[in-house]
Design a protein around this motif. Structure first.
Motif, PDB file in Angstrom:
ATOM      1  N   MET A   1       5.008   7.537  -0.008  1.00  0.00           N
ATOM      2  CA  MET A   1       5.568   6.207   0.223  1.00  0.00           C
ATOM      3  C   MET A   1       4.701   5.178  -0.476  1.00  0.00           C
ATOM      4  SD  MET A   1       6.603   6.569   4.255  1.00  0.00           S
ATOM      5  CE  MET A   1       4.909   6.502   4.809  1.00  0.00           C
ATOM      6  N   ASN A   2       5.271   4.516  -1.461  1.00  0.00           N
ATOM      7  CA  ASN A   2       4.565   3.499  -2.236  1.00  0.00           C
ATOM      8  C   ASN A   2       5.183   2.127  -2.006  1.00  0.00           C
ATOM      9  OD1 ASN A   2       2.961   5.545  -3.409  1.00  0.00           O
ATOM     10  ND2 ASN A   2       4.439   5.835  -5.065  1.00  0.00           N
ATOM     11  N   ASN A   3       4.419   1.108  -2.344  1.00  0.00           N
ATOM     12  CA  ASN A   3       4.902  -0.278  -2.206  1.00  0.00           C
ATOM     13  C   ASN A   3       5.504  -0.506  -0.816  1.00  0.00           C
ATOM     14  OD1 ASN A   3       5.481  -2.920  -2.889  1.00  0.00           O
ATOM     15  ND2 ASN A   3       7.415  -2.390  -3.899  1.00  0.00           N
ATOM     16  N   LEU A   4       4.753  -0.128   0.192  1.00  0.00           N
ATOM     17  CA  LEU A   4       5.263  -0.216   1.561  1.00  0.00           C
ATOM     18  C   LEU A   4       5.473  -1.665   1.981  1.00  0.00           C
ATOM     19  CD1 LEU A   4       3.176   2.666   3.077  1.00  0.00           C
ATOM     20  CD2 LEU A   4       5.666   2.465   3.233  1.00  0.00           C
ATOM     21  N   LYS A   5       6.499  -1.842   2.805  1.00  0.00           N
ATOM     22  CA  LYS A   5       6.882  -3.164   3.299  1.00  0.00           C
ATOM     23  C   LYS A   5       6.813  -3.171   4.818  1.00  0.00           C
ATOM     24  CE  LYS A   5      10.217  -3.551  -0.507  1.00  0.00           C
ATOM     25  NZ  LYS A   5      11.624  -3.790  -0.869  1.00  0.00           N
TER      26      LYS A   5
ATOM     27  N   SER B   1      17.351   1.813   0.954  1.00  0.00           N
ATOM     28  CA  SER B   1      16.219   0.958   1.313  1.00  0.00           C
ATOM     29  C   SER B   1      14.883   1.480   0.787  1.00  0.00           C
ATOM     30  CB  SER B   1      16.134   0.802   2.836  1.00  0.00           C
ATOM     31  OG  SER B   1      16.027   2.069   3.459  1.00  0.00           O
ATOM     32  N   VAL B   2      14.818   2.757   0.399  1.00  0.00           N
ATOM     33  CA  VAL B   2      13.548   3.321  -0.050  1.00  0.00           C
ATOM     34  C   VAL B   2      13.600   3.857  -1.478  1.00  0.00           C
ATOM     35  CG1 VAL B   2      13.009   3.953   2.335  1.00  0.00           C
ATOM     36  CG2 VAL B   2      13.948   5.687   0.772  1.00  0.00           C
ATOM     37  N   LYS B   3      14.766   3.820  -2.101  1.00  0.00           N
ATOM     38  CA  LYS B   3      14.889   4.329  -3.473  1.00  0.00           C
ATOM     39  C   LYS B   3      13.928   3.606  -4.406  1.00  0.00           C
ATOM     40  CE  LYS B   3      19.626   6.055  -3.561  1.00  0.00           C
ATOM     41  NZ  LYS B   3      21.017   5.822  -4.020  1.00  0.00           N
ATOM     42  N   GLY B   4      13.257   4.385  -5.241  1.00  0.00           N
ATOM     43  CA  GLY B   4      12.296   3.826  -6.178  1.00  0.00           C
ATOM     44  C   GLY B   4      10.915   3.626  -5.589  1.00  0.00           C
ATOM     45  N   ARG B   5      10.779   3.762  -4.279  1.00  0.00           N
ATOM     46  CA  ARG B   5       9.473   3.592  -3.622  1.00  0.00           C
ATOM     47  C   ARG B   5       8.982   4.875  -2.959  1.00  0.00           C
ATOM     48  NH1 ARG B   5       8.977   0.301   0.609  1.00  0.00           N
ATOM     49  NH2 ARG B   5      11.135   0.541   1.325  1.00  0.00           N
ATOM     50  N   PHE B   6       9.884   5.668  -2.427  1.00  0.00           N
ATOM     51  CA  PHE B   6       9.532   6.903  -1.728  1.00  0.00           C
ATOM     52  C   PHE B   6       9.918   8.102  -2.584  1.00  0.00           C
ATOM     53  CE2 PHE B   6       9.843   5.306   2.969  1.00  0.00           C
ATOM     54  CZ  PHE B   6       9.021   4.247   2.649  1.00  0.00           C
ATOM     55  N   THR B   7       9.114   9.167  -2.480  1.00  0.00           N
ATOM     56  CA  THR B   7       9.410  10.405  -3.175  1.00  0.00           C
ATOM     57  C   THR B   7       9.190  11.580  -2.236  1.00  0.00           C
ATOM     58  OG1 THR B   7       8.673   9.462  -5.293  1.00  0.00           O
ATOM     59  CG2 THR B   7       8.867  11.863  -5.160  1.00  0.00           C
TER      60      THR B   7
ATOM     61  N   GLY C   1       0.811  -1.216   0.000  1.00  0.00           N
ATOM     62  CA  GLY C   1       0.000   0.000   0.000  1.00  0.00           C
ATOM     63  C   GLY C   1       0.843   1.265   0.000  1.00  0.00           C
ATOM     64  N   SER C   2       0.134   2.390   0.082  1.00  0.00           N
ATOM     65  CA  SER C   2       0.790   3.700   0.020  1.00  0.00           C
ATOM     66  C   SER C   2       0.304   4.608   1.144  1.00  0.00           C
ATOM     67  CB  SER C   2       0.488   4.379  -1.329  1.00  0.00           C
ATOM     68  OG  SER C   2       0.992   3.621  -2.404  1.00  0.00           O
ATOM     69  N   LEU C   3       1.158   5.515   1.522  1.00  0.00           N
ATOM     70  CA  LEU C   3       0.822   6.592   2.453  1.00  0.00           C
ATOM     71  C   LEU C   3       1.569   7.841   2.008  1.00  0.00           C
ATOM     72  CD1 LEU C   3       1.067   5.021   6.047  1.00  0.00           C
ATOM     73  CD2 LEU C   3      -1.017   5.831   4.923  1.00  0.00           C
ATOM     74  N   ARG C   4       0.998   8.989   2.340  1.00  0.00           N
ATOM     75  CA  ARG C   4       1.709  10.235   2.100  1.00  0.00           C
ATOM     76  C   ARG C   4       1.833  10.980   3.424  1.00  0.00           C
ATOM     77  NH1 ARG C   4      -0.007  15.408  -1.643  1.00  0.00           N
ATOM     78  NH2 ARG C   4      -1.469  15.689   0.073  1.00  0.00           N
ATOM     79  N   LEU C   5       3.052  11.190   3.845  1.00  0.00           N
ATOM     80  CA  LEU C   5       3.314  11.962   5.059  1.00  0.00           C
ATOM     81  C   LEU C   5       3.484  13.432   4.698  1.00  0.00           C
ATOM     82  CD1 LEU C   5       5.897   9.656   6.872  1.00  0.00           C
ATOM     83  CD2 LEU C   5       3.396   9.554   6.906  1.00  0.00           C
TER      84      LEU C   5
END
Length: 121
Positions: free
Chosen positions: A83-87, A63-69, A16-20
């Motif tokens: 934050m996309n493709n959360l683990k 650890s977050v490259k390509g998933r977080f912006t 899933g995704s979240l935006r902080l």
């Protein structure tokens, strides 16, 4: 010091995704480099991402490259962390912090209170 307030944390399923959001009420965040740092109880803080102030250069942990912006909206004096493709290993308290530059050790002078992100099914 700058008073920072984070929001947008919560519980999300893996993938899933979240935006902080990181906002400041007294000062415009356009004047500062803003970093996101996360911490799990019992572990050291981990610098996640930073956006610089001079040219909006961005930096990410491997650890977050390509998933977080990270991005800033100066009109709203807000910095976002998408934050996309959360683990599950992304579970932590996320803090935003401000200073004049993006320090490689994330030793910022002003910190928010943190927002909890939990990734679990």
């Amino acid at each position: 010091q700058v008073h920072l307030v984070e929001s947008g944390g919560g519980l999300v399923q893996p993938g899933g995704s979240l935006r902080l959001s990181c906002a400041a009420s007294e000062f415009t965040l356009a004047m500062y480099a803003i970093g996101w740092i996360r911490q799990v109880p019992g572990k050291e803080r981990e610098g996640v991402s930073c956006i610089d102030v001079t040219d909006n250069s961005t930096y990410y942990a491997d650890s977050v490259k390509g998933r977080f912006t990270i991005a800033r909206d100066n009109a709203k004096s807000t910095v976002y962390l998408q934050m996309n493709n959360l683990k599950p290993e992304d579970t932590a308290v996320y803090y935003c912090a401000a200073d004049l530059v993006c320090y490689t050790d994330y030793s910022f002078s002003s910190w928010g209170q943190g927002t909890q992100v939990t990734v679990s099914s």
